[in-house]
Structures are given as structure tokens and as C-alpha cells.
Design an enzyme around this catalytic site. Sequence first.
Site, PDB file in Angstrom:
ATOM      1  CB  ILE A  82      -0.968  -0.008   1.209  1.00 21.90           C
ATOM      2  CG1 ILE A  82      -1.910  -1.216   1.106  1.00 21.90           C
ATOM      3  CG2 ILE A  82      -1.762   1.300   1.290  1.00 21.90           C
ATOM      4  CD1 ILE A  82      -2.751  -1.487   2.341  1.00 21.90           C
ATOM      5  CG  HIS A  99     -11.420  -0.611   8.920  1.00 24.31           C
ATOM      6  ND1 HIS A  99     -10.691  -1.034  10.002  1.00 24.31           N
ATOM      7  CD2 HIS A  99     -10.746  -1.087   7.840  1.00 24.31           C
ATOM      8  CE1 HIS A  99      -9.646  -1.738   9.603  1.00 24.31           C
ATOM      9  NE2 HIS A  99      -9.657  -1.783   8.285  1.00 24.31           N
ATOM     10  CD  GLN A 100     -16.231   4.683   3.216  1.00 19.77           C
ATOM     11  OE1 GLN A 100     -16.396   5.336   4.246  1.00 19.77           O
ATOM     12  NE2 GLN A 100     -16.584   5.134   2.043  1.00 19.77           N
ATOM     13  CB  THR A 128      -5.773   4.226   5.326  1.00 19.42           C
ATOM     14  OG1 THR A 128      -4.452   4.145   4.787  1.00 19.42           O
ATOM     15  CG2 THR A 128      -6.431   5.514   4.892  1.00 19.42           C
ATOM     16  CB  SER A 129      -2.188   1.497   8.812  1.00 16.51           C
ATOM     17  OG  SER A 129      -1.593   0.224   8.803  1.00 16.51           O
ATOM     18  NE  ARG A 130      -5.777  -3.849  11.191  1.00 19.28           N
ATOM     19  CZ  ARG A 130      -6.148  -3.915   9.913  1.00 19.28           C
ATOM     20  NH1 ARG A 130      -6.387  -2.809   9.229  1.00 19.28           N
ATOM     21  NH2 ARG A 130      -6.304  -5.079   9.317  1.00 19.28           N
ATOM     22  CG  PHE A 169     -11.965  -3.115   2.990  1.00 18.56           C
ATOM     23  CD1 PHE A 169     -12.396  -2.396   4.080  1.00 18.56           C
ATOM     24  CD2 PHE A 169     -12.772  -4.138   2.505  1.00 18.56           C
ATOM     25  CE1 PHE A 169     -13.611  -2.692   4.687  1.00 18.56           C
ATOM     26  CE2 PHE A 169     -13.982  -4.445   3.108  1.00 18.56           C
ATOM     27  CZ  PHE A 169     -14.405  -3.712   4.206  1.00 18.56           C
ATOM     28  CG  ASP A 218     -10.709   3.938   6.562  1.00 20.33           C
ATOM     29  OD1 ASP A 218     -11.922   4.248   6.546  1.00 20.33           O
ATOM     30  OD2 ASP A 218     -10.283   2.839   6.172  1.00 20.33           O
ATOM     31  CD  GLU A 243     -11.302  -0.201  13.362  1.00 15.65           C
ATOM     32  OE1 GLU A 243     -10.702   0.826  13.017  1.00 15.65           O
ATOM     33  OE2 GLU A 243     -11.447  -1.187  12.624  1.00 15.65           O
TER      34      GLU A 243
HETATM   35  P1  NAI Z   1       2.699  -4.969   3.713  1.00 22.16           P
HETATM   36  O1  NAI Z   1       2.983  -6.115   4.610  1.00 22.16           O
HETATM   37  O2  NAI Z   1       2.807  -5.129   2.237  1.00 22.16           O
HETATM   38  O3  NAI Z   1       3.637  -3.735   4.128  1.00 22.16           O
HETATM   39  C1  NAI Z   1       3.853  -3.299   5.430  1.00 22.16           C
HETATM   40  C2  NAI Z   1       5.173  -2.559   5.445  1.00 22.16           C
HETATM   41  O4  NAI Z   1       5.314  -1.965   6.733  1.00 22.16           O
HETATM   42  C3  NAI Z   1       6.375  -3.464   5.220  1.00 22.16           C
HETATM   43  O5  NAI Z   1       7.250  -2.885   4.262  1.00 22.16           O
HETATM   44  C4  NAI Z   1       7.036  -3.534   6.603  1.00 22.16           C
HETATM   45  O6  NAI Z   1       8.440  -3.699   6.534  1.00 22.16           O
HETATM   46  C5  NAI Z   1       6.664  -2.184   7.157  1.00 22.16           C
HETATM   47  N1  NAI Z   1       6.713  -2.086   8.609  1.00 22.16           N
HETATM   48  C6  NAI Z   1       6.449  -3.032   9.530  1.00 22.16           C
HETATM   49  N2  NAI Z   1       6.585  -2.511  10.780  1.00 22.16           N
HETATM   50  C7  NAI Z   1       6.930  -1.220  10.621  1.00 22.16           C
HETATM   51  C8  NAI Z   1       7.212  -0.154  11.518  1.00 22.16           C
HETATM   52  N3  NAI Z   1       7.156  -0.333  12.844  1.00 22.16           N
HETATM   53  N4  NAI Z   1       7.566   1.036  11.009  1.00 22.16           N
HETATM   54  C9  NAI Z   1       7.641   1.232   9.669  1.00 22.16           C
HETATM   55  N5  NAI Z   1       7.383   0.269   8.762  1.00 22.16           N
HETATM   56  C10 NAI Z   1       7.029  -0.940   9.233  1.00 22.16           C
HETATM   57  O7  NAI Z   1       1.233  -4.457   4.122  1.00 22.16           O
HETATM   58  P2  NAI Z   1       0.222  -3.609   3.238  1.00 22.16           P
HETATM   59  O8  NAI Z   1      -0.577  -4.503   2.385  1.00 22.16           O
HETATM   60  O9  NAI Z   1       0.950  -2.474   2.625  1.00 22.16           O
HETATM   61  O10 NAI Z   1      -0.777  -3.087   4.389  1.00 22.16           O
HETATM   62  C11 NAI Z   1      -0.342  -2.217   5.420  1.00 22.16           C
HETATM   63  C12 NAI Z   1      -1.397  -2.160   6.488  1.00 22.16           C
HETATM   64  O11 NAI Z   1      -2.567  -1.516   5.975  1.00 22.16           O
HETATM   65  C13 NAI Z   1      -1.925  -3.533   6.962  1.00 22.16           C
HETATM   66  O12 NAI Z   1      -1.097  -4.110   7.927  1.00 22.16           O
HETATM   67  C14 NAI Z   1      -3.285  -3.177   7.511  1.00 22.16           C
HETATM   68  O13 NAI Z   1      -3.128  -2.892   8.885  1.00 22.16           O
HETATM   69  C15 NAI Z   1      -3.678  -1.910   6.768  1.00 22.16           C
HETATM   70  N6  NAI Z   1      -4.841  -2.102   5.884  1.00 22.16           N
HETATM   71  C16 NAI Z   1      -5.930  -1.289   6.076  1.00 22.16           C
HETATM   72  C17 NAI Z   1      -7.049  -1.418   5.279  1.00 22.16           C
HETATM   73  C18 NAI Z   1      -8.254  -0.529   5.426  1.00 22.16           C
HETATM   74  O14 NAI Z   1      -9.325  -0.851   4.879  1.00 22.16           O
HETATM   75  N7  NAI Z   1      -8.166   0.597   6.114  1.00 22.16           N
HETATM   76  C19 NAI Z   1      -7.102  -2.453   4.256  1.00 22.16           C
HETATM   77  C20 NAI Z   1      -5.873  -3.208   4.098  1.00 22.16           C
HETATM   78  C21 NAI Z   1      -4.800  -3.041   4.911  1.00 22.16           C
END
Ligand code: NAI
Length: 342
Positions: A152, A289-290, A226-228, A292, A252, A257
Site C-alpha cells: 500500500i 474502516h472503509q 488508513t492502517s490500524r 478496502f 479511516d 473501533e
Molecule cells: P505490507 O505487509 O505489504 O507492508 C507493510 C510494510 O510496513 C512493510 O514494508 C514492513 O516492513 C513495514 N513495517 C512493519 N513494521 C513497521 C514499523 N514499525 N515502522 C515502519 N514500517 C514498518 O502491508 P500492506 O498490504 O501495505 O498493508 C499495510 C497495512 O494496511 C496492513 O497491515 C493493515 O493494517 C492496513 N490495511 C488497512 C485497510 C483498510 O481498509 N483501512 C485495508 C488493508 C490493509
Amino acid sequence: MKLAIFDSKSYDKLFFKKYEDKYDITYFDTALNNKTVNLAEGFEAICVFVNDVINKEVIDKLVEEQVKIILLRCAGFNNVDVDYCYKKIHVARVPSYSPTSIAEYTFSLLLSLSRKVIRGSNRTKDFNFSLDNLVGFDLANKTLGVIGTGQIGLKVIDIAKGFGMNICYYDVVKKDIDGAKQVTMDELYNISDIITLHAPLTNDNYHLINKESISKMKQGVIIINTSRGGLINTNDLIEALKDKYVSGAALDVYEEESDLFFSDLSSTIIEDDTIARLLTFPNVIVTSHQAFLTDNALTNIASETIHNLEQYISGEYIDNEICYHCKNDMKACYKKRKERCF
Ligand code: NAI
């Protein structure tokens, strides 16, 4: 194979429907937690989402009920005690379903803030066509700080390039990204006009954005999450918004939540004073949390969840099985050998 889908909404039913010929699917509106886990009785597979709580107590009960696999229909798995699942119950997730959906949504939040789109639209619905207090700013030449450059974060960087932004990033893993500058976390705080979070929530980064880290940021910074939700100490953010140190936030996700999001509470008295305070700021956007929620993502989530189930049934290696315990000992990793972890 009987599959129970917890915390299911109308859109889940729509996208899983095409698999109902092959699988006996039951949809539960309720989320999975220690109060609802009895519903899992008689199902070999269960499917859960971001706010289901799969702690030790729930896992023990699932094992007792003969559930063999937990299928997460999301990427993040901070709500599952994965270490405790090891050798008890398989856990598979959907690591990538549409990073573009979340990245594009991140920008829709950012642009809504930077150009006050929601405030402007609310006004015209009331036939108020005044432009007072709607002055925004260009994204071009602003510095965007991206924390977490996985699937992302990388898409966000691609989009930011199109806007002519200066981009810096921090990730726990060192990587070279074209057209963006890798910096330390403190440097990122120091130089970014806008900070966007794309790291997973882990034990190490809980409340990453707090009073101390905010004090290292530029006055007037905008924060997008938009992460957690757990990545931000919401009370500290509220204080910084009141002090006008943070000039805007778009969230988001929210750390509490699970009691609120995905439900219509419009006729309810909200007991959570923190979210209530957040929603009073004109420069804060909160969505439920929208990010996605696109047809592309939902199609991929359903098909990948069923793919994980099929691999489980076949007895073969499950590509998307969670990494349970050997994170620091890659030599012991079964996944590397494309074998089941247990
Ligand atoms: P990914 O696993 O492809 O990338 C996560 C990146 O964060 C990796 O490069 C990792 O090395 C890095 N990382 C891990 N710990 C870290 C830290 N403490 N500081 C800095 N970087 C760190 O995951 P992706 O697919 O990019 O998703 C990221 C997050 O987005 C998910 O874990 C999820 O929590 C959130 N998400 C939210 C959605 C929503 O609807 N709001 C939908 C999908 C994901």
C-alpha cells in the site's frame, strides 16, 4: 465443508454468494469473540474480519469445537494471537487484495482535507454557497512522509509522484524506492507536511504517534491513518489538534473501533467520549474502516479466502498461512520450503 463467516455484512454475502454452490456457507452478523464463539460449533472453517477478537480463550474454544482453520478476509492479523494458534489451528489471510483501493482512498481523504471538499459539499446541500473558510492548499511541492512501504505504501508513493509531491519514507526494512528519499523516523517527522501510516500494527509500534512523536513533527502537520487505529494515541492527537499543532487528521481506523465501526449507531447514545470529541473538529475526517471497500477488493478477498480454504482441504501447502513463530529463525521456516507449518 461447512464455513461460518463472522461479522458478515450485506457486501460480504454478495461477494461470497458465488461460492455457495460448492460450500455450505453460514453468515453470522455478530463478530467472533469470547461471547459468540459457541456459534462456531459444527464448522470446520471460520472466516473473520478485522474486529473479531481471536485471543487465547477464543482459540481454545475453537479447538474444542473442532474448527481447523481461521480464514482472515483481510491482510492485518493483529486481532489474532497467532503464536498461540501454532500447532492448534491454521490461520490464513488475504495478504493482498487491492493495495490500490487503500492507496486511492488515502488520497481521497487527503484531498478532502486539503481542499475542504466535505465542508463545501455540506454547505451547498444547505444552499449555503459561501466560500468563507474553505481556503485549501496544493499538494504539489508539499513533503509527504510515508511510514511503511509495503504494497500500500508503495502505491501511495506512486500516486504522490503524480501530484508533484516531495516524498520521504521510513520502513523497518531498508529499501530503495525511485523518486523517494529513505529517512530515519525522526527525519520524517521533522520534514513532512503530511504523514501517512501504512505499517501493520505490531507490539513494537503500538501508539507510534503519541505526544512525543507529534512534538518532533512540523507545526501544522496533517496525519492520515488508513492502517490500524492502535498506531495512534488518540487522546494525544486530540490534544495536538486542540493546540492547533496538528492542522488536520483523516482517520479511516480508530483504536476503539471494534465497538463502533461497521454498525449504524445513529439512534444510539455514544459512550465513547474520545470519538465524540474527535468528530467535533472541523479539520478531522473519520470514516468507518472503509478504505478496502471496492468491488475489486471484495472480489479478490472472496476468491483468495476460498483459495486458502481449498488449499487447506487439499492438504497441500497454504501460500497465505500466517507466519506463527519462527520470525527470528528463518532457517526453521517451513514456509520457505513451501511446507505446512504444522
Ligand atoms: P505490507 O505487509 O505489504 O507492508 C507493510 C510494510 O510496513 C512493510 O514494508 C514492513 O516492513 C513495514 N513495517 C512493519 N513494521 C513497521 C514499523 N514499525 N515502522 C515502519 N514500517 C514498518 O502491508 P500492506 O498490504 O501495505 O498493508 C499495510 C497495512 O494496511 C496492513 O497491515 C493493515 O493494517 C492496513 N490495511 C488497512 C485497510 C483498510 O481498509 N483501512 C485495508 C488493508 C490493509
